[in-house]
Design a protein around this motif. Sequence first.
Motif, PDB file in Angstrom:
ATOM      1  N   ARG A 107       0.838  -1.200   0.000  1.00 21.93           N
ATOM      2  CA  ARG A 107       0.000   0.000   0.000  1.00 21.93           C
ATOM      3  C   ARG A 107       0.873   1.252   0.000  1.00 21.93           C
ATOM      4  O   ARG A 107       1.685   1.435   0.897  1.00 21.93           O
ATOM      5  N   PRO A 108       0.665   2.145  -0.939  1.00 23.26           N
ATOM      6  CA  PRO A 108       1.409   3.399  -0.910  1.00 23.26           C
ATOM      7  C   PRO A 108       1.009   4.271   0.284  1.00 23.26           C
ATOM      8  O   PRO A 108       1.766   5.141   0.697  1.00 23.26           O
ATOM      9  N   GLU A 109      -0.164   4.001   0.851  1.00 27.74           N
ATOM     10  CA  GLU A 109      -0.609   4.771   2.006  1.00 27.74           C
ATOM     11  C   GLU A 109       0.292   4.564   3.218  1.00 27.74           C
ATOM     12  O   GLU A 109       0.361   5.425   4.093  1.00 27.74           O
ATOM     13  N   VAL A 110       0.983   3.410   3.284  1.00 26.79           N
ATOM     14  CA  VAL A 110       1.838   3.134   4.439  1.00 26.79           C
ATOM     15  C   VAL A 110       2.990   4.140   4.493  1.00 26.79           C
ATOM     16  O   VAL A 110       3.124   4.873   5.469  1.00 26.79           O
ATOM     17  N   PRO A 111       3.827   4.235   3.446  1.00 31.63           N
ATOM     18  CA  PRO A 111       4.885   5.247   3.521  1.00 31.63           C
ATOM     19  C   PRO A 111       4.336   6.674   3.528  1.00 31.63           C
ATOM     20  O   PRO A 111       4.931   7.568   4.144  1.00 31.63           O
ATOM     21  N   TYR A 112       3.203   6.895   2.867  1.00 31.48           N
ATOM     22  CA  TYR A 112       2.604   8.236   2.887  1.00 31.48           C
ATOM     23  C   TYR A 112       2.250   8.649   4.311  1.00 31.48           C
ATOM     24  O   TYR A 112       2.565   9.765   4.740  1.00 31.48           O
ATOM     25  N   GLN A 113       1.602   7.752   5.070  1.00 33.51           N
ATOM     26  CA  GLN A 113       1.247   8.072   6.451  1.00 33.51           C
ATOM     27  C   GLN A 113       2.498   8.266   7.304  1.00 33.51           C
ATOM     28  O   GLN A 113       2.543   9.133   8.166  1.00 33.51           O
ATOM     29  N   ILE A 114       3.525   7.459   7.052  1.00 32.79           N
ATOM     30  CA  ILE A 114       4.795   7.631   7.753  1.00 32.79           C
ATOM     31  C   ILE A 114       5.350   9.023   7.444  1.00 32.79           C
ATOM     32  O   ILE A 114       5.807   9.745   8.331  1.00 32.79           O
ATOM     33  N   GLY A 115       5.274   9.404   6.186  1.00 34.01           N
ATOM     34  CA  GLY A 115       5.720  10.738   5.781  1.00 34.01           C
ATOM     35  C   GLY A 115       4.933  11.838   6.466  1.00 34.01           C
ATOM     36  O   GLY A 115       5.499  12.859   6.876  1.00 34.01           O
ATOM     37  N   GLN A 116       3.638  11.643   6.613  1.00 33.18           N
ATOM     38  CA  GLN A 116       2.806  12.643   7.285  1.00 33.18           C
ATOM     39  C   GLN A 116       3.255  12.836   8.730  1.00 33.18           C
ATOM     40  O   GLN A 116       3.304  13.960   9.224  1.00 33.18           O
ATOM     41  N   ILE A 117       3.559  11.735   9.395  1.00 32.66           N
ATOM     42  CA  ILE A 117       4.015  11.830  10.779  1.00 32.66           C
ATOM     43  C   ILE A 117       5.337  12.586  10.839  1.00 32.66           C
ATOM     44  O   ILE A 117       5.514  13.499  11.656  1.00 32.66           O
ATOM     45  N   PHE A 118       6.272  12.229   9.958  1.00 35.00           N
ATOM     46  CA  PHE A 118       7.554  12.935   9.932  1.00 35.00           C
ATOM     47  C   PHE A 118       7.356  14.413   9.596  1.00 35.00           C
ATOM     48  O   PHE A 118       8.007  15.283  10.171  1.00 35.00           O
ATOM     49  N   PHE A 119       6.462  14.711   8.664  1.00 39.96           N
ATOM     50  CA  PHE A 119       6.208  16.098   8.283  1.00 39.96           C
ATOM     51  C   PHE A 119       5.725  16.907   9.485  1.00 39.96           C
ATOM     52  O   PHE A 119       6.201  18.014   9.734  1.00 39.96           O
ATOM     53  N   LEU A 120       4.778  16.345  10.226  1.00 43.84           N
ATOM     54  CA  LEU A 120       4.256  17.052  11.395  1.00 43.84           C
ATOM     55  C   LEU A 120       5.318  17.241  12.473  1.00 43.84           C
ATOM     56  O   LEU A 120       5.257  18.199  13.246  1.00 43.84           O
ATOM     57  N   GLN A 121       6.296  16.354  12.493  1.00 44.01           N
ATOM     58  CA  GLN A 121       7.410  16.472  13.438  1.00 44.01           C
ATOM     59  C   GLN A 121       8.536  17.355  12.880  1.00 44.01           C
ATOM     60  O   GLN A 121       9.571  17.498  13.512  1.00 44.01           O
ATOM     61  N   LYS A 122       8.304  17.905  11.691  1.00 38.85           N
ATOM     62  CA  LYS A 122       9.280  18.743  10.991  1.00 38.85           C
ATOM     63  C   LYS A 122      10.583  17.997  10.676  1.00 38.85           C
ATOM     64  O   LYS A 122      11.653  18.587  10.594  1.00 38.85           O
ATOM     65  N   LYS A 123      10.472  16.705  10.490  1.00 39.01           N
ATOM     66  CA  LYS A 123      11.598  15.875  10.061  1.00 39.01           C
ATOM     67  C   LYS A 123      11.480  15.736   8.539  1.00 39.01           C
ATOM     68  O   LYS A 123      11.069  14.706   8.005  1.00 39.01           O
ATOM     69  N   TYR A 124      11.819  16.823   7.862  1.00 37.81           N
ATOM     70  CA  TYR A 124      11.552  16.925   6.434  1.00 37.81           C
ATOM     71  C   TYR A 124      12.316  15.928   5.563  1.00 37.81           C
ATOM     72  O   TYR A 124      11.732  15.384   4.623  1.00 37.81           O
ATOM     73  N   PRO A 125      13.586  15.656   5.809  1.00 41.43           N
ATOM     74  CA  PRO A 125      14.261  14.664   4.960  1.00 41.43           C
ATOM     75  C   PRO A 125      13.599  13.281   5.041  1.00 41.43           C
ATOM     76  O   PRO A 125      13.404  12.626   4.015  1.00 41.43           O
ATOM     77  N   GLN A 126      13.217  12.852   6.246  1.00 47.62           N
ATOM     78  CA  GLN A 126      12.544  11.556   6.392  1.00 47.62           C
ATOM     79  C   GLN A 126      11.165  11.582   5.742  1.00 47.62           C
ATOM     80  O   GLN A 126      10.744  10.599   5.115  1.00 47.62           O
ATOM     81  N   ALA A 127      10.465  12.695   5.886  1.00 48.41           N
ATOM     82  CA  ALA A 127       9.149  12.827   5.266  1.00 48.41           C
ATOM     83  C   ALA A 127       9.270  12.742   3.748  1.00 48.41           C
ATOM     84  O   ALA A 127       8.503  12.027   3.092  1.00 48.41           O
ATOM     85  N   MET A 128      10.244  13.455   3.182  1.00 48.03           N
ATOM     86  CA  MET A 128      10.422  13.445   1.730  1.00 48.03           C
ATOM     87  C   MET A 128      10.723  12.037   1.226  1.00 48.03           C
ATOM     88  O   MET A 128      10.168  11.602   0.211  1.00 48.03           O
TER      89      MET A 128
END
Length: 190
Positions: A107-128
């Motif tokens: 599911r692409p939603e799995v890494p997408y949701q992981i990215g959302q969590i990183f984004f909200l934590q301002k961990k931009y490289p991991q989110a990207m």
Amino acid sequence: AATPNEQTPSALAPIDTVAETPEAQLAMLNRQLQKDDKDYGLYQQRSEAYFLLDSLDLAVADIEKAIQLYEEGPELHYWRGFLAYVQDDTALAMKELRVAEGLGSQRPEVPYQIGQIFFLQKKYPQAMEAYKTAARKDAYDPQYIFAQGFLEESRGAFDKAVQLYKQSLGIDSSFAKSLTRLHDVYLEEY
């Protein structure tokens, strides 16, 4: 009136019948679970029906029951992670999403949701990186390219954001999120 030996049409409905409303689906799943309370898939479906009915606690209880019955189910862990995310429990959400990923979820939603969590934590490289993984898993969904563009915009990299928004519009020219953000970026920049 039907005689005791006659079955109603709903009793004759095959198991894979799709109910028209979450309430009808819930009733159908309850009947099926009375017959087989060891089917993890039925608990997952009922969890989703409860979620649609805003019964988050019941949705969580059912997905946890499903995971007890089948711990190796990546989609079950994805759904548990999603529910944790909705409950603002990002630690549990990340744990469950990582389990789903480790079990081979496609599911692409799995890494997408992981990215959302990183984004909200301002961990931009991991989110990207997570958004790029989601985009590789589903090259036909503009949301994953859009997320990359929004991240770049959030970092002030407007040129990169515009490029990514345009790339997402190449997938779906009517994707409203990208159209809106392009408009806003142009207004801010120019």
